[in-house]
Design an enzyme around this catalytic site. Structure first.
Site, PDB file in Angstrom:
ATOM      1  N   GLY A 127       0.205 -38.638 -32.560  1.00 27.53           N
ATOM      2  CA  GLY A 127       1.189 -37.729 -33.151  1.00 27.53           C
ATOM      3  C   GLY A 127       2.253 -38.581 -33.821  1.00 27.53           C
ATOM      4  CB  ALA A 128       3.612 -38.457 -37.272  1.00 27.24           C
ATOM      5  CD  GLN A 174      -6.516 -34.769 -32.521  1.00 31.19           C
ATOM      6  OE1 GLN A 174      -7.453 -34.048 -32.850  1.00 31.19           O
ATOM      7  NE2 GLN A 174      -6.295 -35.934 -33.117  1.00 31.19           N
ATOM      8  CG  ASP A 204      -0.030 -37.449 -39.317  1.00 33.29           C
ATOM      9  OD1 ASP A 204      -0.470 -36.291 -39.289  1.00 33.29           O
ATOM     10  OD2 ASP A 204       0.063 -38.182 -38.314  1.00 33.29           O
ATOM     11  CG  ASN A 242      -0.944 -32.262 -40.217  1.00 25.90           C
ATOM     12  OD1 ASN A 242      -0.330 -33.052 -39.481  1.00 25.90           O
ATOM     13  ND2 ASN A 242      -1.409 -31.116 -39.765  1.00 25.90           N
ATOM     14  CE  LYS A 243      -5.717 -35.717 -36.654  1.00 22.15           C
ATOM     15  NZ  LYS A 243      -6.170 -37.122 -36.856  1.00 22.15           N
TER      16      LYS A 243
HETATM   17  O1  MRU Z   1      -4.476 -38.411 -35.150  1.00 18.49           O
HETATM   18  P1  MRU Z   1      -3.280 -37.773 -34.497  1.00 18.49           P
HETATM   19  O2  MRU Z   1      -3.622 -36.965 -33.289  1.00 18.49           O
HETATM   20  O3  MRU Z   1      -2.169 -38.769 -34.266  1.00 18.49           O
HETATM   21  O4  MRU Z   1      -2.788 -36.761 -35.616  1.00 18.49           O
HETATM   22  C1  MRU Z   1      -1.694 -35.936 -35.353  1.00 18.49           C
HETATM   23  C2  MRU Z   1      -1.411 -34.978 -36.418  1.00 18.49           C
HETATM   24  O5  MRU Z   1      -2.036 -34.928 -37.460  1.00 18.49           O
HETATM   25  C3  MRU Z   1      -0.213 -34.136 -36.199  1.00 18.49           C
HETATM   26  O6  MRU Z   1      -0.402 -32.857 -36.701  1.00 18.49           O
HETATM   27  C4  MRU Z   1       0.946 -34.822 -36.929  1.00 18.49           C
HETATM   28  O7  MRU Z   1       1.070 -36.143 -36.481  1.00 18.49           O
HETATM   29  C5  MRU Z   1       2.205 -34.141 -36.735  1.00 18.49           C
HETATM   30  S1  MRU Z   1       2.861 -34.505 -35.135  1.00 18.49           S
HETATM   31  C6  MRU Z   1       4.339 -33.774 -34.902  1.00 18.49           C
END
Ligand code: MRU
Length: 353
Positions: free
Chosen positions: A52-53, A202, A243, A253-254
């Site tokens: 998560g970012a 996730q 992200d 984003n994801k």
């Molecule tokens: O690969 P991850 O689990 O780190 O990806 C996370 C995401 O894409 C979240 O949606 C993003 O980081 C926003 S977190 C507040």
């Protein structure tokens, strides 16, 4: 401020080390592990023990403190200490490529390293205090995002979210799920639809866990189902995290977020990004410049260690996609909700930084 009192804490500096929830174990176990060296932190970020970012931003800042503590024991001259620590900080920033919060937080530590007038001991202490400050600020920022975001949540809304942009993607409270928490504090008739979010799930493993822990009504759906429920009128808005956001509002984003945004546009459903300003990379003009992480093929070919496809099949596994700014209704930040034209509203938000 309408505050939902979630107790979830993802990462915390404790005396000489960093304590974090091990996110590879969710939803089976909620266990904290202690990270005591810079290399352990690099690996924890890379292996997504912390993810998560905003959370990996804080992990990166803690990682620089861990390296500083290690170098402090090497009896180096102040000059050598600083040079080696800057190299270690740059290395830490490469542990994952897409979420810019990591580079942002490491950069904050590098500014201290470059500008401090203290001796080595004093500098290590300054880095530690800065790590703790960034950590505490993250929760405050998320609560502000939550408060602004809650103003655009309709009464009794069904909110679709993708991946996990919750307490467990930040230090606590969350960005997209911070909006959900603040809205729920005002109106407990709202509910969440959580996309499973293949390949690492996730949404299923983490979003449903943290929302259930906080008693927020949640329905899990698989990624391909979102347009089906949108057409049925069962989704009122979409809120996701980010992200990295380019200066024109294009948002990484994801993987799968872009598909959700297209479906939302088709069905006339508002699509919001919730993210702190530290997720905005004003140095890049458009989303085309955002580096996209390519992850292990095992994430696609296997679930829980078991293969789910023919052996040897071709696989591609980009971890993120970029949603074009024209599909985004608003970007909810700690400074308020930014609206199109994003080049202007983002520049304005950064003016008073
Ligand atoms: O690969 P991850 O689990 O780190 O990806 C996370 C995401 O894409 C979240 O949606 C993003 O980081 C926003 S977190 C507040």
């Amino acid at each position: 401020m309408n505050e939902f009192k979630s107790k979830i804490r993802t990462i915390q500096w404790i005396d000489t080390y960093s304590r974090m929830a091990d996110q590879t174990l969710f939803p089976y176990e909620f266990k904290y592990i202690d990270i005591k060296t810079g290399q352990e932190m690099f690996d924890a970020i890379k292996k997504m023990i912390v993810r998560g970012a905003p959370a990996i931003g804080i992990a990166g800042a803690h990682g620089v403190v861990l390296y500083a503590q290690e170098l402090e024991n090497e009896n180096l001259s102040r000059e050598d200490f600083i040079q080696k620590l800057l190299e270690k900080a740059d290395y830490m920033a490469t542990s994952r490529p897409t979420a810019v919060n990591l580079m942002w937080a490491v950069e904050k530590q590098k500014e201290i390293i470059k500008n401090s007038k203290s001796d080595i001991k004093g500098l290590v202490e300054e880095l530690k205090q800065n790590g703790i400050k960034l950590e505490n600020e993250d929760i405050e920022i998320n609560k502000k995002i939550g408060d602004f975001g809650s103003t655009v949540v309709p009464k009794g809304a069904a909110i679709l979210t993708h991946c996990n942009a919750g307490a467990l993607a930040t230090v606590g409270y969350g960005t997209a799920l911070g909006v959900v928490r603040s809205a729920f504090a005002k109106d407990n008739s709202i509910q969440v639809f959580a996309d499973e979010t293949r390949p690492r799930q996730q949404g299923a493993r983490i979003t449903t866990l943290e929302l259930t822990m906080d008693g927020i009504p949640t329905t899990l759906i698989t990624d391909g189902m979102c347009s089906y429920f949108m057409k049925k009128g069962m989704i009122d808005m979409v809120v996701v995290g980010a992200d990295r956001i380019a200066a024109n509002g294009d948002t990484a984003n994801k993987i799968g977020t872009y598909t959700v945004a297209i479906a939302a546009k088709y069905h006339n459903i508002p699509f919001y990004i919730a993210a702190p300003l530290s997720t905005i990379d004003i140095n890049i003009k458009t989303g085309d410049e955002i580096p996209i992480e390519e992850r292990s093929h095992d994430e696609v070919t296997h679930i829980n260690g078991k293969p789910v496809c023919a052996q040897g099949v071709n696989v591609i596994n980009p971890g993120f996609d970029v949603t074009p700014h024209e599909l985004i209704t608003g970007i909810i930040t700690e400074k308020g909700i930014l609206r199109p034209d994003y080049n202007k509203s983002i520049a304005e938000a950064f003016k008073n930084q």
